[in-house]
Scaffold this active site. Structure first.
Site, PDB file in Angstrom:
ATOM      1  N   HIS A 150       1.069  -0.988  -0.259  1.00 31.14           N
ATOM      2  CA  HIS A 150      -0.051  -0.034   0.222  1.00 31.14           C
ATOM      3  C   HIS A 150       0.771   1.470   0.220  1.00 31.14           C
ATOM      4  O   HIS A 150      -0.246   1.902  -1.276  1.00 31.14           O
ATOM      5  CB  HIS A 150      -1.121  -0.191   1.335  1.00 31.14           C
ATOM      6  CG  HIS A 150      -1.709  -1.025   1.075  1.00 31.14           C
ATOM      7  ND1 HIS A 150      -2.760  -1.144   0.667  1.00 31.14           N
ATOM      8  CD2 HIS A 150      -2.182  -2.212   1.946  1.00 31.14           C
ATOM      9  CE1 HIS A 150      -3.400  -2.135   0.870  1.00 31.14           C
ATOM     10  NE2 HIS A 150      -2.938  -3.075   1.513  1.00 31.14           N
TER      11      HIS A 150
ATOM     12  N   ASP B 159       8.802   5.287   7.642  1.00 36.40           N
ATOM     13  CA  ASP B 159       8.399   4.777   8.936  1.00 36.40           C
ATOM     14  C   ASP B 159       7.402   5.792   9.684  1.00 36.40           C
ATOM     15  O   ASP B 159       7.297   6.704   9.745  1.00 36.40           O
ATOM     16  CB  ASP B 159       9.541   4.676  10.479  1.00 36.40           C
ATOM     17  CG  ASP B 159       9.018   3.711  10.930  1.00 36.40           C
ATOM     18  OD1 ASP B 159       8.697   2.395  10.745  1.00 36.40           O
ATOM     19  OD2 ASP B 159       9.170   3.719  12.362  1.00 36.40           O
ATOM     20  N   THR B 160       5.777   5.382   9.701  1.00 35.76           N
ATOM     21  CA  THR B 160       4.406   6.022   9.656  1.00 35.76           C
ATOM     22  C   THR B 160       4.447   5.196  11.133  1.00 35.76           C
ATOM     23  O   THR B 160       4.144   4.562  11.239  1.00 35.76           O
ATOM     24  CB  THR B 160       4.240   6.055   8.890  1.00 35.76           C
ATOM     25  OG1 THR B 160       4.291   6.483   7.489  1.00 35.76           O
ATOM     26  CG2 THR B 160       2.812   6.510   9.218  1.00 35.76           C
TER      27      THR B 160
ATOM     28  N   PHE C 165      -5.506   2.141   3.745  1.00 36.25           N
ATOM     29  CA  PHE C 165      -5.046   1.077   4.475  1.00 36.25           C
ATOM     30  C   PHE C 165      -4.659   1.124   6.035  1.00 36.25           C
ATOM     31  O   PHE C 165      -4.878   2.559   6.604  1.00 36.25           O
ATOM     32  CB  PHE C 165      -3.990   0.052   4.213  1.00 36.25           C
ATOM     33  CG  PHE C 165      -2.642   1.323   4.252  1.00 36.25           C
ATOM     34  CD1 PHE C 165      -2.482   2.196   3.220  1.00 36.25           C
ATOM     35  CD2 PHE C 165      -1.550   1.196   5.037  1.00 36.25           C
ATOM     36  CE1 PHE C 165      -1.218   3.227   3.250  1.00 36.25           C
ATOM     37  CE2 PHE C 165      -0.359   1.871   5.442  1.00 36.25           C
ATOM     38  CZ  PHE C 165      -0.688   2.953   4.227  1.00 36.25           C
ATOM     39  N   GLY C 166      -4.192   0.497   6.795  1.00 38.29           N
ATOM     40  CA  GLY C 166      -3.957   0.148   8.374  1.00 38.29           C
ATOM     41  C   GLY C 166      -5.411   0.738   8.859  1.00 38.29           C
ATOM     42  O   GLY C 166      -6.212   0.590   9.165  1.00 38.29           O
TER      43      GLY C 166
HETATM   44  P1  ITT Z   1       7.478  -1.125   5.969  1.00 33.79           P
HETATM   45  O1  ITT Z   1       7.691  -2.348   5.590  1.00 33.79           O
HETATM   46  O2  ITT Z   1       7.657   0.196   5.704  1.00 33.79           O
HETATM   47  O3  ITT Z   1       8.032  -0.781   7.521  1.00 33.79           O
HETATM   48  P2  ITT Z   1       5.077  -1.509   7.586  1.00 33.79           P
HETATM   49  O4  ITT Z   1       3.421  -1.880   7.115  1.00 33.79           O
HETATM   50  O5  ITT Z   1       6.055  -2.374   8.439  1.00 33.79           O
HETATM   51  O6  ITT Z   1       5.600  -0.858   6.193  1.00 33.79           O
HETATM   52  P3  ITT Z   1       5.480   0.862   9.727  1.00 33.79           P
HETATM   53  O7  ITT Z   1       6.763  -0.081   9.695  1.00 33.79           O
HETATM   54  O8  ITT Z   1       5.659   2.521   8.788  1.00 33.79           O
HETATM   55  O9  ITT Z   1       4.988   0.225   8.488  1.00 33.79           O
HETATM   56  O10 ITT Z   1       3.918   0.729  10.250  1.00 33.79           O
HETATM   57  C1  ITT Z   1       3.213   1.804  10.298  1.00 33.79           C
HETATM   58  C2  ITT Z   1       1.660   0.903  10.420  1.00 33.79           C
HETATM   59  O11 ITT Z   1       1.333   1.970  10.792  1.00 33.79           O
HETATM   60  C3  ITT Z   1       1.501  -0.295   9.252  1.00 33.79           C
HETATM   61  O12 ITT Z   1       0.882  -0.632   9.969  1.00 33.79           O
HETATM   62  C4  ITT Z   1      -0.060   0.552   9.214  1.00 33.79           C
HETATM   63  O13 ITT Z   1      -0.632  -0.520   9.863  1.00 33.79           O
HETATM   64  C5  ITT Z   1       0.236   2.315   9.996  1.00 33.79           C
HETATM   65  N1  ITT Z   1       0.027   2.896   8.876  1.00 33.79           N
HETATM   66  C6  ITT Z   1       0.817   3.497   8.080  1.00 33.79           C
HETATM   67  N2  ITT Z   1       0.532   4.254   7.157  1.00 33.79           N
HETATM   68  C7  ITT Z   1      -0.617   4.304   7.006  1.00 33.79           C
HETATM   69  C8  ITT Z   1      -1.183   5.058   6.413  1.00 33.79           C
HETATM   70  O14 ITT Z   1      -1.073   6.288   5.730  1.00 33.79           O
HETATM   71  N3  ITT Z   1      -3.176   5.490   7.077  1.00 33.79           N
HETATM   72  C9  ITT Z   1      -3.121   4.402   7.829  1.00 33.79           C
HETATM   73  N4  ITT Z   1      -2.644   3.650   8.525  1.00 33.79           N
HETATM   74  C10 ITT Z   1      -1.035   3.614   7.866  1.00 33.79           C
END
Ligand code: ITT
Length: 191
Positions: free
Chosen positions: A11, A68-69, A148-149
Protein backbone atom coordinates in the site's frame (compact mmCIF):
# COMPACT_ATOMS: atom_id res chain seq x y z
CA UNK A 1 15.91 9.70 -11.75
CA UNK A 2 15.77 6.27 -10.20
CA UNK A 3 15.69 5.42 -6.52
CA UNK A 4 14.83 2.40 -4.36
CA UNK A 5 11.97 2.58 -1.84
CA UNK A 6 12.67 0.14 1.02
CA UNK A 7 9.26 -1.11 2.11
CA UNK A 8 7.48 -4.44 2.41
CA UNK A 9 4.13 -2.66 2.47
CA UNK A 10 2.48 -2.74 -0.98
CA UNK A 11 0.00 0.00 0.00
CA UNK A 12 2.84 2.39 0.84
CA UNK A 13 4.54 1.59 -2.48
CA UNK A 14 1.32 2.31 -4.41
CA UNK A 15 0.81 5.61 -2.57
CA UNK A 16 4.41 6.75 -3.05
CA UNK A 17 4.26 5.98 -6.76
CA UNK A 18 1.00 7.93 -7.13
CA UNK A 19 2.37 10.88 -5.14
CA UNK A 20 5.58 11.13 -7.17
CA UNK A 21 3.82 10.61 -10.51
CA UNK A 22 6.31 10.85 -13.37
CA UNK A 23 8.85 12.86 -11.40
CA UNK A 24 10.92 9.89 -10.12
CA UNK A 25 11.19 6.22 -11.02
CA UNK A 26 10.60 4.27 -7.82
CA UNK A 27 12.13 0.79 -7.62
CA UNK A 28 10.70 -1.66 -5.10
CA UNK A 29 12.64 -4.18 -3.01
CA UNK A 30 11.37 -6.88 -5.37
CA UNK A 31 12.83 -4.93 -8.32
CA UNK A 32 16.32 -5.21 -6.76
CA UNK A 33 15.77 -8.83 -5.70
CA UNK A 34 15.70 -8.08 -2.00
CA UNK A 35 13.29 -10.43 -0.26
CA UNK A 36 14.48 -10.01 3.31
CA UNK A 37 12.54 -8.74 6.31
CA UNK A 38 14.30 -5.68 7.71
CA UNK A 39 14.04 -5.70 11.49
CA UNK A 40 12.88 -2.40 12.98
CA UNK A 41 14.71 -2.17 16.29
CA UNK A 42 14.66 1.61 16.76
CA UNK A 43 12.66 3.50 19.35
CA UNK A 44 11.73 6.43 17.10
CA UNK A 45 10.31 6.80 13.59
CA UNK A 46 13.57 8.51 12.58
CA UNK A 47 15.70 5.58 13.79
CA UNK A 48 13.53 2.97 12.06
CA UNK A 49 13.44 4.87 8.77
CA UNK A 50 17.25 5.16 8.86
CA UNK A 51 17.62 1.44 9.69
CA UNK A 52 15.50 0.42 6.68
CA UNK A 53 17.18 2.77 4.18
CA UNK A 54 20.68 2.07 5.56
CA UNK A 55 20.17 -1.70 5.31
CA UNK A 56 19.49 -1.54 1.59
CA UNK A 57 22.32 0.92 0.96
CA UNK A 58 24.84 -1.29 2.80
CA UNK A 59 23.74 -4.70 1.59
CA UNK A 60 22.58 -3.93 -1.92
CA UNK A 61 24.52 -0.77 -2.81
CA UNK A 62 21.58 1.32 -3.97
CA UNK A 63 20.69 4.88 -3.01
CA UNK A 64 17.50 4.40 -1.14
CA UNK A 65 14.73 5.90 0.99
CA UNK A 66 12.38 4.40 3.57
CA UNK A 67 9.16 5.53 5.29
CA UNK A 68 8.35 4.94 8.93
CA UNK A 69 4.91 6.07 9.98
CA UNK A 70 3.08 6.23 13.29
CA UNK A 71 -0.35 7.22 14.52
CA UNK A 72 0.13 9.47 17.55
CA UNK A 73 -2.93 9.78 19.79
CA UNK A 74 -3.17 12.73 22.18
CA UNK A 75 -5.09 11.01 24.98
CA UNK A 76 -2.55 8.15 24.89
CA UNK A 77 0.54 10.39 25.15
CA UNK A 78 1.47 9.74 21.53
CA UNK A 79 0.88 5.95 21.49
CA UNK A 80 0.84 3.75 19.45
CA UNK A 81 3.38 5.93 17.58
CA UNK A 82 6.43 3.94 16.55
CA UNK A 83 4.60 0.74 17.61
CA UNK A 84 1.59 1.36 15.33
CA UNK A 85 2.10 -1.78 13.22
CA UNK A 86 2.23 -4.08 16.30
CA UNK A 87 -0.07 -2.21 18.69
CA UNK A 88 -2.24 -5.32 19.26
CA UNK A 89 0.80 -7.64 19.24
CA UNK A 90 3.38 -9.00 16.80
CA UNK A 91 1.87 -10.26 13.56
CA UNK A 92 -1.55 -8.77 14.32
CA UNK A 93 -3.70 -7.34 11.53
CA UNK A 94 -4.95 -3.77 11.04
CA UNK A 95 -8.44 -4.64 12.28
CA UNK A 96 -7.00 -5.85 15.62
CA UNK A 97 -4.97 -2.65 15.94
CA UNK A 98 -8.03 -0.49 15.26
CA UNK A 99 -10.19 -2.48 17.71
CA UNK A 100 -7.59 -2.06 20.43
CA UNK A 101 -7.38 1.69 19.80
CA UNK A 102 -11.18 2.15 19.75
CA UNK A 103 -11.36 0.32 23.08
CA UNK A 104 -8.57 2.43 24.59
CA UNK A 105 -10.48 5.58 23.59
CA UNK A 106 -13.94 4.36 24.63
CA UNK A 107 -15.79 7.31 26.16
CA UNK A 108 -12.77 9.59 25.76
CA UNK A 109 -13.52 13.24 25.10
CA UNK A 110 -10.13 14.06 23.65
CA UNK A 111 -9.92 12.05 20.39
CA UNK A 112 -7.22 14.14 18.72
CA UNK A 113 -4.54 12.27 16.79
CA UNK A 114 -2.00 12.76 14.07
CA UNK A 115 -0.26 10.61 11.51
CA UNK A 116 3.46 11.30 11.25
CA UNK A 117 5.68 9.99 8.47
CA UNK A 118 9.45 10.19 8.59
CA UNK A 119 11.30 9.50 5.36
CA UNK A 120 15.00 8.70 5.56
CA UNK A 121 17.10 9.10 2.43
CA UNK A 122 20.55 7.57 2.13
CA UNK A 123 22.32 8.95 -0.91
CA UNK A 124 25.97 9.60 -1.85
CA UNK A 125 27.05 8.37 1.58
CA UNK A 126 24.85 10.86 3.46
CA UNK A 127 21.62 10.60 5.45
CA UNK A 128 18.71 13.05 5.19
CA UNK A 129 15.36 13.13 7.03
CA UNK A 130 12.02 14.57 5.87
CA UNK A 131 8.75 14.52 7.77
CA UNK A 132 5.05 15.09 7.26
CA UNK A 133 2.23 15.44 9.79
CA UNK A 134 -1.55 15.50 9.39
CA UNK A 135 -3.77 16.30 12.35
CA UNK A 136 -7.23 14.90 12.87
CA UNK A 137 -9.27 12.73 15.19
CA UNK A 138 -10.13 9.11 15.87
CA UNK A 139 -13.84 8.51 15.28
CA UNK A 140 -15.86 5.95 17.23
CA UNK A 141 -16.27 3.26 14.58
CA UNK A 142 -14.60 2.12 11.35
CA UNK A 143 -15.85 3.80 8.18
CA UNK A 144 -14.82 3.37 4.54
CA UNK A 145 -12.89 0.85 2.49
CA UNK A 146 -10.02 2.59 0.68
CA UNK A 147 -6.46 3.09 1.92
CA UNK A 148 -4.98 0.79 4.57
CA UNK A 149 -4.00 0.44 8.22
CA UNK A 150 -5.79 2.90 10.50
CA UNK A 151 -7.45 4.84 7.64
CA UNK A 152 -11.05 3.74 8.51
CA UNK A 153 -10.91 5.41 11.95
CA UNK A 154 -8.88 8.56 11.16
CA UNK A 155 -10.72 11.74 10.11
CA UNK A 156 -8.41 14.57 9.03
CA UNK A 157 -9.19 18.09 10.34
CA UNK A 158 -11.41 20.03 7.93
CA UNK A 159 -13.15 16.91 6.56
CA UNK A 160 -16.18 14.94 7.71
CA UNK A 161 -15.01 11.66 6.22
CA UNK A 162 -12.27 9.23 7.19
CA UNK A 163 -9.22 8.65 4.99
CA UNK A 164 -10.86 5.36 3.99
CA UNK A 165 -13.99 7.23 2.83
CA UNK A 166 -12.18 10.11 1.13
CA UNK A 167 -10.52 7.81 -1.41
CA UNK A 168 -6.92 7.52 -2.57
CA UNK A 169 -6.82 10.69 -4.62
CA UNK A 170 -7.84 12.96 -1.75
CA UNK A 171 -5.69 11.07 0.77
CA UNK A 172 -2.63 11.28 -1.48
CA UNK A 173 -3.08 15.03 -1.92
CA UNK A 174 -3.15 15.89 1.82
CA UNK A 175 -1.59 13.00 3.75
CA UNK A 176 1.37 12.83 6.13
CA UNK A 177 3.10 10.66 3.49
CA UNK A 178 2.40 13.15 0.68
CA UNK A 179 3.81 16.04 2.77
CA UNK A 180 7.02 14.15 3.59
CA UNK A 181 7.32 12.88 0.02
CA UNK A 182 7.01 16.37 -1.49
CA UNK A 183 10.03 17.42 0.61
CA UNK A 184 11.99 14.39 -0.62
CA UNK A 185 11.09 14.95 -4.28
CA UNK A 186 12.00 18.65 -3.98
CA UNK A 187 15.37 17.70 -2.48
CA UNK A 188 16.15 15.09 -5.14
CA UNK A 189 15.19 17.34 -8.02
CA UNK A 190 17.37 20.15 -6.64
CA UNK A 191 20.45 18.03 -5.83
P1 ITT B 1 7.52 -1.07 6.04
O1 ITT B 1 7.94 -2.30 5.31
O2 ITT B 1 7.62 0.17 5.20
O3 ITT B 1 8.21 -0.92 7.37
P2 ITT B 1 5.11 -1.32 7.67
O4 ITT B 1 3.71 -1.67 7.31
O5 ITT B 1 5.83 -2.18 8.67
O6 ITT B 1 5.94 -1.24 6.30
P3 ITT B 1 5.48 0.95 9.49
O7 ITT B 1 6.58 0.26 10.21
O8 ITT B 1 5.72 2.37 9.10
O9 ITT B 1 5.11 0.19 8.13
O10 ITT B 1 4.19 0.74 10.37
C1 ITT B 1 3.22 1.68 10.50
C2 ITT B 1 1.85 1.05 10.68
O11 ITT B 1 0.97 2.17 10.73
C3 ITT B 1 1.44 0.19 9.49
O12 ITT B 1 1.41 -1.15 9.83
C4 ITT B 1 0.03 0.67 9.15
O13 ITT B 1 -0.93 -0.19 9.70
C5 ITT B 1 -0.06 2.03 9.80
N1 ITT B 1 0.03 3.05 8.75
C6 ITT B 1 1.14 3.52 8.11
N2 ITT B 1 0.82 4.43 7.21
C7 ITT B 1 -0.53 4.56 7.25
C8 ITT B 1 -1.47 5.34 6.54
O14 ITT B 1 -1.11 6.16 5.57
N3 ITT B 1 -2.76 5.21 6.86
C9 ITT B 1 -3.16 4.36 7.83
N4 ITT B 1 -2.35 3.58 8.54
C10 ITT B 1 -1.04 3.68 8.25
Amino acid sequence: REIVFATNNQHKLDEIRKITGGRLRILSLADIDCHEEIEETGSTLEENALIKAGFVREKYGYDCFADDTGLEVGALDGAPGVYSSRYAGNGCNPADNMDKLLLALKGAENRSAQFRTVIALVINGKEHLFDGVIKGKIIEEKRGTTGFGYDPIFMPDGYDKTFAELGNEVKNSISHRALAMEKLVGFLLKN
